[in-house]
Design an enzyme around this catalytic site. Structure first.
Site, short mmCIF file in Angstrom:
data_model
loop_
_atom_site.label_atom_id
_atom_site.label_comp_id
_atom_site.label_asym_id
_atom_site.label_seq_id
_atom_site.Cartn_x
_atom_site.Cartn_y
_atom_site.Cartn_z
N GLU A 83 -1.83 12.13 -3.06
CA GLU A 83 -1.84 12.16 -4.52
C GLU A 83 -3.18 11.73 -5.12
O GLU A 83 -3.50 12.09 -6.25
CB GLU A 83 -0.70 11.29 -5.06
CG GLU A 83 0.68 11.86 -4.77
CD GLU A 83 1.81 10.99 -5.28
OE1 GLU A 83 1.58 9.79 -5.50
OE2 GLU A 83 2.92 11.52 -5.44
N GLU A 114 6.38 4.17 17.20
CA GLU A 114 5.83 2.96 16.59
C GLU A 114 5.69 1.81 17.58
O GLU A 114 5.06 0.80 17.29
CB GLU A 114 6.70 2.51 15.42
CG GLU A 114 8.03 1.92 15.80
CD GLU A 114 8.78 1.36 14.59
OE1 GLU A 114 9.04 0.14 14.58
OE2 GLU A 114 9.09 2.14 13.67
#
Length: 302
Positions: A83, A114
């Site tokens: 964004e 992870e």
């Protein structure tokens, strides 16, 4: 460390009987818990300010901002980075994202990724993190191995390092120049850190990226002046921005925008000083595109 000792993994006493409540009562509890998040963020504004300073230093030295995370934390980093580009008109190379599991993990869970410190180190090497970069690890638990690997590599390269987490005394603090610990407490649904923890992370990322962009001159007053003009709506928006900042008419502002080559920061400087494109362009270059600094250099508003 035992996971049940983490604030983000504990059961929330306010929602112990959640599944027995009416829909409205469930929503009320969620809303009340969510309302605590901004207050938790307020408690760490000094740390967020320190993180912004590191990010500004990195960009001014030709570096980048690197977001690193897994699961919700990683997706929020990707969202914020994506964004920033259209909002502030910066290169997509300026904000780099590293997410456990890569692009596939954006839409599908790749939870095992992870757990690897080595994978984090390898991916940090791939994007060639250097001493000019600022690396922001995002981890609700403050202990994610993937993020640890990236921060360890970043430290070795001399990069500035930041950790955003949702627990006190996070294990990864030892690898960070700045630790932003937003203590959001137990979730309404136990362990679901996409809730309050995720909301807090999004707020902090909004703050860091937005204020960093303001500091490097991508905002004038409170206007997005770095926006790229790609359609008629944006031509109109840019013209109105110039008009409102300079107090010139819409028509005059439209002419200046065209004369600037549709470069909004340049058009604003031309409108405010009354000077030609060439002189304003040179001043902007000397001031790294910072309109306010260029305006001072050229003697202020005409």
């Amino acid at each position: 460390m035992k996971f049940d000792k983490l604030d983000t993994e504990r059961s929330n006493p306010k929602s112990m009987n959640l599944d027995e409540l009416s829909t409205y009562e469930m929503l009320r509890i969620m809303n009340e818990e969510d309302a605590t998040v901004p207050l938790s963020v307020r408690e760490v504004l000094e740390e967020i300010a320190s993180a912004v300073e590191l990010c500004v230093e990195s960009l001014q030295s030709g570096g980048r901002i690197v977001y690193a995370g897994a699961g919700t934390s990683g997706r929020l980093g990707v969202l914020d980075a994506a964004e920033v580009v259209p909002t502030f008109g910066v290169s997509k190379e300026l904000f780099v994202t590293l997410m456990a599991g890569g692009q596939e993990a954006l839409a599908n869970p790749v939870e095992h990724a992870e757990d690897s410190v080595e994978l984090g180190e390898q991916e940090a090497e791939k994007v060639a993190i250097s001493g000019r970069d600022a690396v922001i690890g995002i981890s609700a638990s403050g202990r994610t191995p993937y993020v640890e690997g990236i921060l360890r590599h970043a430290r070795k390269q001399g990069a500035r390092t930041i950790i955003i987490c949702n627990v006190g005394n996070p294990r990864l603090a030892e690898l960070a120049d700045v630790t932003i610990a937003v203590r959001t407490g137990p979730e309404v649904v136990t362990g679901s850190t996409r809730l309050k923890a995720g909301t807090a992370q999004k707020m902090v990322l909004n703050m860091i990226s937005t204020i960093t962009m303001v500091r490097v001159g991508r905002v004038f007053g409170n206007y997005m002046i770095g926006v790229k003009i790609l359609n008629r709506k944006l031509v109109d928006r840019a013209t109105r921005i110039i008009s409102e900042i300079s107090d010139l008419s819409y028509e005059e502002s439209a002419k200046i925008l065209d004369a600037s080559g549709r470069e909004v920061p340049l058009a604003i400087l031309m409108a405010l000083t009354g000077l030609g494109k060439g002189q304003c362009e040179e001043s902007l270059k000397r001031n790294r595109g910072h309109v306010r600094s260029a305006l001072k250099e050229l003697g202020g508003v005409k």
